[in-house]
Design a protein around this motif. Structure first.
Motif, PDB file in Angstrom:
ATOM      1  N   SER A 165      -4.164  -6.739   2.309  1.00 31.69           N
ATOM      2  CA  SER A 165      -3.658  -5.747   3.255  1.00 31.69           C
ATOM      3  C   SER A 165      -2.165  -5.490   3.093  1.00 31.69           C
ATOM      4  CB  SER A 165      -3.936  -6.200   4.695  1.00 31.69           C
ATOM      5  OG  SER A 165      -5.310  -6.136   4.981  1.00 31.69           O
ATOM      6  N   GLY A 166      -1.449  -6.452   2.531  1.00 34.48           N
ATOM      7  CA  GLY A 166      -0.012  -6.261   2.388  1.00 34.48           C
ATOM      8  C   GLY A 166       0.636  -7.457   1.733  1.00 34.48           C
ATOM      9  N   GLU A 167       1.948  -7.558   1.908  1.00 34.65           N
ATOM     10  CA  GLU A 167       2.688  -8.662   1.338  1.00 34.65           C
ATOM     11  C   GLU A 167       3.867  -9.019   2.230  1.00 34.65           C
ATOM     12  OE1 GLU A 167       4.269  -7.499  -2.444  1.00 34.65           O
ATOM     13  OE2 GLU A 167       5.740  -6.125  -1.571  1.00 34.65           O
ATOM     14  N   ASP A 168       4.242 -10.294   2.202  1.00 26.21           N
ATOM     15  CA  ASP A 168       5.467 -10.763   2.834  1.00 26.21           C
ATOM     16  C   ASP A 168       6.484 -11.046   1.733  1.00 26.21           C
ATOM     17  OD1 ASP A 168       4.607 -10.703   5.490  1.00 26.21           O
ATOM     18  OD2 ASP A 168       3.688 -12.685   5.333  1.00 26.21           O
ATOM     19  N   VAL A 169       7.687 -10.531   1.895  1.00 26.92           N
ATOM     20  CA  VAL A 169       8.776 -10.795   0.965  1.00 26.92           C
ATOM     21  C   VAL A 169       9.854 -11.542   1.745  1.00 26.92           C
ATOM     22  CG1 VAL A 169      10.444  -9.828  -0.644  1.00 26.92           C
ATOM     23  CG2 VAL A 169       8.232  -8.685  -0.310  1.00 26.92           C
TER      24      VAL A 169
END
Length: 225
Positions: free
Chosen positions: A180-184
């Motif tokens: 669904s997405g990414e954490d940076v």
């Protein structure tokens, strides 16, 4: 990662076979997308002897803008001798072909040490899915583990003195190839440890590319009149 778009990067590091291998290598790690990380004070665990540390750049090099040469280390020896890494993970760290291990190694200034710091990323062989990021700091001619993140689809890089850790995020029902997405997450060295400096979350579109919500290809648009 490596010049790809967010969607291409997500697809390249989240294949089914890669995630299956992750389950073997990092069993017991968090699966909620946030991962595990060591943000506390750096322990005094000494990992492995190193070659003589690189001396600080000479004044002439600084004035000319020349970068100091990084003394290469054996990343596999660092990992195998690291007391913070579990024995099961070490046992599963094997070459993909001959003596080629699925490991990326980066050198740079993260902790203001006299020698370049070392970032080691461990991946799966078939699909290059990141499964562990480790940072080593040179202290008294030995390298010490000062940061680690072990989780599915994790990768660490050095960016202008900051440690950047990217983790893919999965919601319930996500196809394994399409998170669904990414954490940076950006970490900076403060005193004797890394602290979180910044966090960015990116949500991926489900309506572009091959990531349709129902898993089918999107219908082509009608030509304009």
């Amino acid at each position: 990662m490596r010049g790809l778009s967010a969607r291409e990067r997500a697809a390249s590091i989240t294949a089914v076979a890669g995630l299956a291998a992750v389950g073997v290598l990092v069993a017991g790690c968090s699966t909620g997308g946030t991962g595990s990380r060591d943000e506390g004070a750096a322990r005094s665990d000494e990992v492995a002897s190193t070659a003589p540390a690189t001396s600080p750049p000479a004044a002439a090099d600084v004035e000319s803008g020349a970068a100091p040469a990084a003394e290469r280390v054996d990343p596999i020896a660092l990992l195998k001798a690291d007391p913070k890494i579990g024995e099961r993970t070490k046992a599963d760290l094997k070459p993909c072909t001959a003596n080629a291990y699925p490991v990326d190694t980066s050198y740079g200034n993260l902790t203001n040490s006299t020698a370049p710091d070392v970032v080691v990323n461990v991946m799966t062989c078939g699909d290059a899915v990141g499964i562990g990021t480790y940072v080593y700091r040179e202290e008294n001619n030995r390298y010490t583990n000062v940061f680690m993140a072990e989780d599915a689809a994790v990768y660490g890089t050095i960016d202008r003195g900051d440690l950047i850790v990217t983790k893919q995020v999965y919601a319930k029902g996500d196809p394994v190839a399409y998170p669904s997405g990414e954490d940076v997450i950006t970490y900076r060295w403060s005193g004797n440890r890394f602290t979180q400096h910044d966090w960015v979350h990116n949500d991926y579109s489900k309506a572009v590319g091959d990531g349709g919500i129902d898993g089918t290809e999107p219908s082509p648009s009608e030509p304009a009149n």
